[in-house]
Design a protein around this motif. Structure first.
Motif, short mmCIF file in Angstrom:
data_model
loop_
_atom_site.label_atom_id
_atom_site.label_comp_id
_atom_site.label_asym_id
_atom_site.label_seq_id
_atom_site.Cartn_x
_atom_site.Cartn_y
_atom_site.Cartn_z
N ALA A 179 23.13 94.10 2.48
CA ALA A 179 24.10 93.00 1.33
C ALA A 179 24.90 92.31 2.58
CB ALA A 179 24.89 93.77 0.60
N PRO B 108 29.88 101.80 -3.20
CA PRO B 108 28.63 101.92 -3.99
C PRO B 108 28.15 103.33 -4.11
CG PRO B 108 28.02 101.10 -1.76
CD PRO B 108 29.67 101.35 -2.14
N PRO C 122 20.11 102.13 -0.64
CA PRO C 122 19.07 100.85 -0.34
C PRO C 122 19.68 99.63 -0.93
CG PRO C 122 18.03 102.74 -0.70
CD PRO C 122 19.35 103.17 -1.09
N SER C 123 20.51 99.71 -2.16
CA SER C 123 20.67 98.26 -2.72
C SER C 123 21.76 97.56 -1.95
CB SER C 123 21.24 98.75 -4.28
OG SER C 123 22.38 99.58 -4.01
N HIS C 124 22.59 98.42 -1.30
CA HIS C 124 23.63 97.80 -0.60
C HIS C 124 23.48 97.72 1.14
CE1 HIS C 124 25.54 98.42 -4.24
NE2 HIS C 124 26.34 97.71 -4.10
N GLU C 125 22.44 98.33 1.73
CA GLU C 125 22.29 98.40 3.01
C GLU C 125 22.15 97.33 3.77
OE1 GLU C 125 19.28 100.85 5.02
OE2 GLU C 125 18.76 101.15 2.70
N HIS D 135 13.91 98.58 6.93
CA HIS D 135 15.34 98.08 6.90
C HIS D 135 15.96 98.17 8.28
CE1 HIS D 135 16.26 98.54 2.19
NE2 HIS D 135 15.17 97.53 2.47
N GLN E 212 18.31 109.55 0.21
CA GLN E 212 17.52 108.81 1.06
C GLN E 212 17.43 109.43 2.20
OE1 GLN E 212 20.62 106.59 -0.11
NE2 GLN E 212 21.33 105.99 2.09
#
Length: 267
Positions: free
Chosen positions: A123, A158, A118-121, A250, A235
């Motif tokens: 970006a 990542p 989730p931190s990069h999807e 998202h 996830q």
């Protein structure tokens, strides 16, 4: 005493024209995330050309075996990756791209999609190209992504992964010991037959039981195969037509962005 790591799933995939789909987010991708999609392309001549199309939330890795690829993004970046190199695209919040084959009488290639944490999807999108002489190699192993023993790929994903291309001669044996942080693993022979976990495998993708045990591969013939292992991403996979995200929220944001980019490309 060595315990064989069991095979829990195997598939020859579904072939449509020059493309065999071996894994998708709706089937084995749920077992093997971050690996969620794998296509093998096998065509004569220049093969299929992939016009502008969008993605969000994923990364794509393209590994051309027999030809060069010209890649263009909706942000105007144009690059060429030579055969044996690696094309890596982080689609993030949304990007359109296209590709065409160059300088080849045969098209043999793999494309893999990876789920992003989730931190990069969402970006900023980016594209990176690693030429064949920059792809790390040791003995029979070519490292496409991540880490393997002393090898480290020029791409920094990542997530925790080892993605290998392995070439063995008939009669050779090779043992893969995954990282103790990796709990999923799979293998696909592109050519030849391998003996693994009590079965002879040719042109099938096999999924191993989760765990950290080693995988012993015996080459029944000259063979070349992909092997992937990773720390399984926890996830969910929420799928759109071109996008895969970890949540409906998202996915909505990613699909909204690629629609905006598509409209700008037509204007």
């Amino acid at each position: 005493m060595t315990t064989e790591r069991k095979i829990v799933a195997r598939t020859g995939g579904q072939t449509h024209g020059p493309i065999t789909r071996l894994m998708s987010p709706g089937d084995l991708g749920h077992l093997l995330k971050p690996f969620i999609f794998l296509d093998y392309v096998e065509a004569e001549g220049s093969g299929p050309q992939f016009g502008f199309h969008p993605h969000s939330g994923i990364a794509t890795l393209t590994f051309p075996l027999t030809f060069d690829i010209e890649h263009t993004t909706s942000e105007g970046q144009v690059d060429v990756v030579r055969k044996g190199g690696v094309e890596w695209v982080m689609t993030g919040s949304g990007i359109w791209h296209k590709a065409r084959g160059l300088h080849g009488d045969q098209m043999r290639a793999f494309q893999t999609w990876f789920a992003m944490p989730p931190s990069h999807e969402l970006a900023t999108p980016s594209a990176q190209f690693v030429q064949a002489d920059e792809v790390p190699r040791s003995g029979p192993v070519t490292l496409l992504l991540g880490k393997y023993q002393e090898l480290v790929s020029k791409i920094t994903p990542p997530f925790d992964v080892s993605y290998l291309w392995v070439e063995l001669k008939a009669g050779e044996s090779w043992t893969y010991q995954p990282s103790q942080t990796h709990d999923i693993a799979w293998l696909f022979p592109q050519t030849g037959t391998v003996g693994v976990s009590g079965s002879d495998i040719a042109r099938e993708l096999v999924v191993f039981e989760e765990g950290h045990a080693s995988i012993v591969v015996e080459a029944r013939t000259d063979c070349r195969f992909l092997l992937g292992s990773a720390a399984k991403l926890p996830q969910s996979l929420v799928m759109g037509y071109y996008s895969v995200h970890s949540s409906e929220q998202h996915l909505i944001l990613g699909e909204r962005r690629i629609k905006e980019i598509g409209a700008s490309l037509k204007s």
